[in-house]
Design an enzyme around this catalytic site. Structure first.
Site, PDB file in Angstrom:
ATOM      1  N   THR A 192       0.872  -1.164  -0.089  1.00 26.31           N
ATOM      2  CA  THR A 192      -0.106   0.057   0.098  1.00 26.31           C
ATOM      3  C   THR A 192       1.029   1.273  -0.001  1.00 26.31           C
ATOM      4  O   THR A 192       1.868   1.307   0.485  1.00 26.31           O
ATOM      5  CB  THR A 192      -1.044  -0.007   1.210  1.00 26.31           C
ATOM      6  OG1 THR A 192      -0.086   0.051   2.528  1.00 26.31           O
ATOM      7  CG2 THR A 192      -1.840  -1.458   1.270  1.00 26.31           C
ATOM      8  N   GLY A 193       0.397   2.276  -0.682  1.00 23.18           N
ATOM      9  CA  GLY A 193       1.087   3.667  -0.889  1.00 23.18           C
ATOM     10  C   GLY A 193       2.535   3.401  -1.201  1.00 23.18           C
ATOM     11  O   GLY A 193       3.482   3.679  -0.766  1.00 23.18           O
ATOM     12  N   THR A 252       3.537   4.244  -4.736  1.00 19.06           N
ATOM     13  CA  THR A 252       4.001   4.938  -5.821  1.00 19.06           C
ATOM     14  C   THR A 252       5.368   5.864  -5.448  1.00 19.06           C
ATOM     15  O   THR A 252       6.072   6.520  -6.769  1.00 19.06           O
ATOM     16  CB  THR A 252       3.142   6.006  -6.324  1.00 19.06           C
ATOM     17  OG1 THR A 252       2.550   6.809  -5.442  1.00 19.06           O
ATOM     18  CG2 THR A 252       1.774   5.009  -6.564  1.00 19.06           C
ATOM     19  N   GLY A 288       8.364   6.789  -2.125  1.00 24.56           N
ATOM     20  CA  GLY A 288       9.196   6.616  -0.734  1.00 24.56           C
ATOM     21  C   GLY A 288       9.413   5.178  -0.587  1.00 24.56           C
ATOM     22  O   GLY A 288      10.001   4.602  -1.254  1.00 24.56           O
ATOM     23  N   ILE A 289       9.102   4.809   0.772  1.00 25.18           N
ATOM     24  CA  ILE A 289       9.639   3.497   1.174  1.00 25.18           C
ATOM     25  C   ILE A 289       8.785   2.424   0.642  1.00 25.18           C
ATOM     26  O   ILE A 289       9.461   1.330   0.417  1.00 25.18           O
ATOM     27  CB  ILE A 289       9.483   3.606   2.931  1.00 25.18           C
ATOM     28  CG1 ILE A 289      10.162   4.648   3.651  1.00 25.18           C
ATOM     29  CG2 ILE A 289       9.543   2.231   3.432  1.00 25.18           C
ATOM     30  CD1 ILE A 289      10.114   4.680   5.162  1.00 25.18           C
ATOM     31  N   GLY A 290       7.456   2.734   0.324  1.00 24.30           N
ATOM     32  CA  GLY A 290       6.561   1.739  -0.513  1.00 24.30           C
ATOM     33  C   GLY A 290       6.994   1.351  -1.736  1.00 24.30           C
ATOM     34  O   GLY A 290       7.130   0.228  -2.090  1.00 24.30           O
ATOM     35  N   SER A 320       6.786   2.672  12.852  1.00 24.18           N
ATOM     36  CA  SER A 320       8.029   3.561  13.011  1.00 24.18           C
ATOM     37  C   SER A 320       8.631   3.714  14.476  1.00 24.18           C
ATOM     38  O   SER A 320       8.039   3.345  15.479  1.00 24.18           O
ATOM     39  CB  SER A 320       7.353   5.093  12.860  1.00 24.18           C
ATOM     40  OG  SER A 320       8.160   6.139  13.338  1.00 24.18           O
ATOM     41  N   TYR A 380       0.331  11.142  15.283  1.00 25.09           N
ATOM     42  CA  TYR A 380       1.196  10.219  14.177  1.00 25.09           C
ATOM     43  C   TYR A 380       1.503   8.892  15.274  1.00 25.09           C
ATOM     44  O   TYR A 380       1.637   7.943  14.880  1.00 25.09           O
ATOM     45  CB  TYR A 380       2.183  10.879  13.601  1.00 25.09           C
ATOM     46  CG  TYR A 380       3.136  10.118  12.797  1.00 25.09           C
ATOM     47  CD1 TYR A 380       2.785   9.433  11.622  1.00 25.09           C
ATOM     48  CD2 TYR A 380       4.438   9.894  13.371  1.00 25.09           C
ATOM     49  CE1 TYR A 380       3.804   8.664  10.860  1.00 25.09           C
ATOM     50  CE2 TYR A 380       5.352   8.998  12.357  1.00 25.09           C
ATOM     51  CZ  TYR A 380       5.050   8.407  11.343  1.00 25.09           C
ATOM     52  OH  TYR A 380       5.884   7.641  10.549  1.00 25.09           O
TER      53      TYR A 380
HETATM   54  P1  NAD Z   1       5.918   9.159   1.186  1.00 23.39           P
HETATM   55  O1  NAD Z   1       5.085  10.178   1.713  1.00 23.39           O
HETATM   56  O2  NAD Z   1       7.292   9.156   0.796  1.00 23.39           O
HETATM   57  O3  NAD Z   1       5.079   8.258   0.407  1.00 23.39           O
HETATM   58  C1  NAD Z   1       3.677   7.781   0.624  1.00 23.39           C
HETATM   59  C2  NAD Z   1       2.940   6.967  -0.472  1.00 23.39           C
HETATM   60  O4  NAD Z   1       1.667   6.917   0.026  1.00 23.39           O
HETATM   61  C3  NAD Z   1       2.984   7.636  -1.702  1.00 23.39           C
HETATM   62  O5  NAD Z   1       3.157   6.595  -2.614  1.00 23.39           O
HETATM   63  C4  NAD Z   1       1.476   8.152  -1.893  1.00 23.39           C
HETATM   64  O6  NAD Z   1       1.000   8.351  -2.873  1.00 23.39           O
HETATM   65  C5  NAD Z   1       0.753   7.221  -0.890  1.00 23.39           C
HETATM   66  N1  NAD Z   1      -0.429   7.564  -0.218  1.00 23.39           N
HETATM   67  C6  NAD Z   1      -0.704   8.720   0.686  1.00 23.39           C
HETATM   68  N2  NAD Z   1      -1.919   8.826   0.810  1.00 23.39           N
HETATM   69  C7  NAD Z   1      -2.492   7.733   0.617  1.00 23.39           C
HETATM   70  C8  NAD Z   1      -3.864   7.297   0.435  1.00 23.39           C
HETATM   71  N3  NAD Z   1      -4.860   8.076   1.346  1.00 23.39           N
HETATM   72  N4  NAD Z   1      -4.278   6.061  -0.096  1.00 23.39           N
HETATM   73  C9  NAD Z   1      -3.327   5.544  -1.050  1.00 23.39           C
HETATM   74  N5  NAD Z   1      -1.891   5.926  -0.807  1.00 23.39           N
HETATM   75  C10 NAD Z   1      -1.735   6.922  -0.322  1.00 23.39           C
HETATM   76  O7  NAD Z   1       6.022   8.296   2.684  1.00 23.39           O
HETATM   77  P2  NAD Z   1       7.215   7.481   3.548  1.00 23.39           P
HETATM   78  O8  NAD Z   1       8.006   8.492   4.034  1.00 23.39           O
HETATM   79  O9  NAD Z   1       7.784   6.526   2.434  1.00 23.39           O
HETATM   80  O10 NAD Z   1       6.309   6.558   4.446  1.00 23.39           O
HETATM   81  C11 NAD Z   1       5.920   5.215   4.248  1.00 23.39           C
HETATM   82  C12 NAD Z   1       5.685   4.584   5.588  1.00 23.39           C
HETATM   83  O11 NAD Z   1       6.906   4.704   6.476  1.00 23.39           O
HETATM   84  C13 NAD Z   1       4.569   5.431   6.473  1.00 23.39           C
HETATM   85  O12 NAD Z   1       3.670   4.337   7.161  1.00 23.39           O
HETATM   86  C14 NAD Z   1       5.278   6.097   7.077  1.00 23.39           C
HETATM   87  O13 NAD Z   1       4.704   6.408   8.653  1.00 23.39           O
HETATM   88  C15 NAD Z   1       6.354   5.239   7.685  1.00 23.39           C
HETATM   89  N6  NAD Z   1       7.813   5.951   8.199  1.00 23.39           N
HETATM   90  C16 NAD Z   1       8.630   6.963   7.382  1.00 23.39           C
HETATM   91  C17 NAD Z   1       9.650   7.286   8.006  1.00 23.39           C
HETATM   92  C18 NAD Z   1      10.294   8.521   7.192  1.00 23.39           C
HETATM   93  O14 NAD Z   1      11.342   9.057   7.820  1.00 23.39           O
HETATM   94  N7  NAD Z   1      10.155   8.491   5.821  1.00 23.39           N
HETATM   95  C19 NAD Z   1       9.995   6.985   9.256  1.00 23.39           C
HETATM   96  C20 NAD Z   1       9.235   6.040  10.109  1.00 23.39           C
HETATM   97  C21 NAD Z   1       8.106   5.389   9.560  1.00 23.39           C
END
Ligand code: NAD
Length: 263
Positions: A13-14, A16, A18-20, A140, A153
């Site tokens: 999920t999510g 497109t 970042g981490i996903g 996280s 959060y």
């Molecule tokens: P990001 O913002 O880079 O990417 C988020 C992705 O989710 C994108 O593909 C976006 O299109 C999608 N998205 C957002 N809202 C959506 C919705 N309503 N429905 C479907 N898709 C949706 O995020 P990230 O930083 O890669 O975070 C990913 C996960 O990692 C999150 O759960 C975040 O809490 C966790 N996390 C991130 C960090 C960090 O520092 N980046 C640290 C700890 C945990």
């Protein structure tokens, strides 16, 4: 190590950005059949194209906004068989506790927690029938060290830890595992955008903002830098594979040492 992911179907999920996205690409490298998800068709198509051209393996995509039950159902209607569910989607934004409205509390809970509840509840029965499955929550370090600047959060990330442990308890003795991973500060697309905004507001550059954030907000970091999304994805991809079969009910840190705990 052969993770034996060939032929497994994985929904991230999510994914497109970042981490996903890094997780989806990592799973595709291991020859899993990956399903990308994001809110808009354009971004999903672009992510699928990137993975297909970089890896040369098949990925598909489903656009659906997971912040409601209807959005989750739209995804489920098209997902088909899923062996590996990565509950990665999540939003974050700093907001002082006194200013977080009811609406914001529920918005965070609905996406960060309920998307994972709804998908796990729908997909678990068929995993149990096949006696094989992986459910992984991207939580996280903020789930154990609640950040003062975004308590809402932090609450959702703690809830994910309870959820993954609870699901693991509920499927004890089967071939299905459930785990959570706890990234620390990670240079995902969302975080890079946020850092760029802060840098512009303070007339400085992103490297300075990162250094200042680590010094003041995450001083316990042992790597003294933000992780890259691929560094988080490596752990998730391993957990998704066959070799992780004795790991379940666990909360695994990939936080650069930010959490000052030895267990
Ligand atoms: P990001 O913002 O880079 O990417 C988020 C992705 O989710 C994108 O593909 C976006 O299109 C999608 N998205 C957002 N809202 C959506 C919705 N309503 N429905 C479907 N898709 C949706 O995020 P990230 O930083 O890669 O975070 C990913 C996960 O990692 C999150 O759960 C975040 O809490 C966790 N996390 C991130 C960090 C960090 O520092 N980046 C640290 C700890 C945990």
């Amino acid at each position: 190590m052969d993770l034996k992911l060939r032929g497994k179907r994985a929904l991230v999920t999510g994914s497109t950005a970042g981490i996903g996205f890094a997780i989806a690409r990592g799973l595709a490298r291991e020859r899993a059949e990956v399903i990308i998800n994001g809110r808009t068709e354009d971004k999903v198509v672009e992510a699928v194209r990137r993975i297909t051209s970089e890896i040369g393996s098949s990925a598909t995509g489903i656009a659906a906004d997971l912040s409601s039950a209807e959005g989750v159902n739209r995804l489920l209607e098209r997902a088909g068989r899923i062996d590996i569910l990565i509950n990665n989607v999540g939003i974050f934004e700093p907001e002082p506790f006194l200013e977080i409205s009811d609406q914001d509390w529920f918005r965070f809970f609905e996406l960060n927690v309920m998307s994972g509840v709804r998908l796990s509840r729908a997909l678990l029965p068929s995993m149990l029938r096949r006696n094989w499955g992986r459910i992984i929550f991207v939580s996280s370090e903020s789930g154990v060290q609640i950040p003062a600047e975004m308590v809402h959060y932090g609450l959702t990330k703690t809830a994910q830890l309870a959820l993954s442990r609870g699901i693991a308890e509920s499927v004890a003795g089967t071939g299905v595992t459930a785990n959570a991973v706890l990234p620390g500060p990670t240079r995902s697309d969302g975080v890079v955008d946020f850092l760029a905004k802060v840098a512009a507001e303070h007339n400085t550059d992103q490297a300075q903002v990162e250094a200042e954030f680590l010094r003041t907000m995450r001083p316990s970091s042992l790597i003294r830098r933000f992780a890259e999304s691929d560094e988080v994805a490596n752990l998730v991809v391993f957990l998704a594979g066959e070799g992780s079969s004795a790991i379940t009910g666990a909360a695994l840190r990939v936080d650069g040492g930010v959490v000052r705990s030895i267990v």
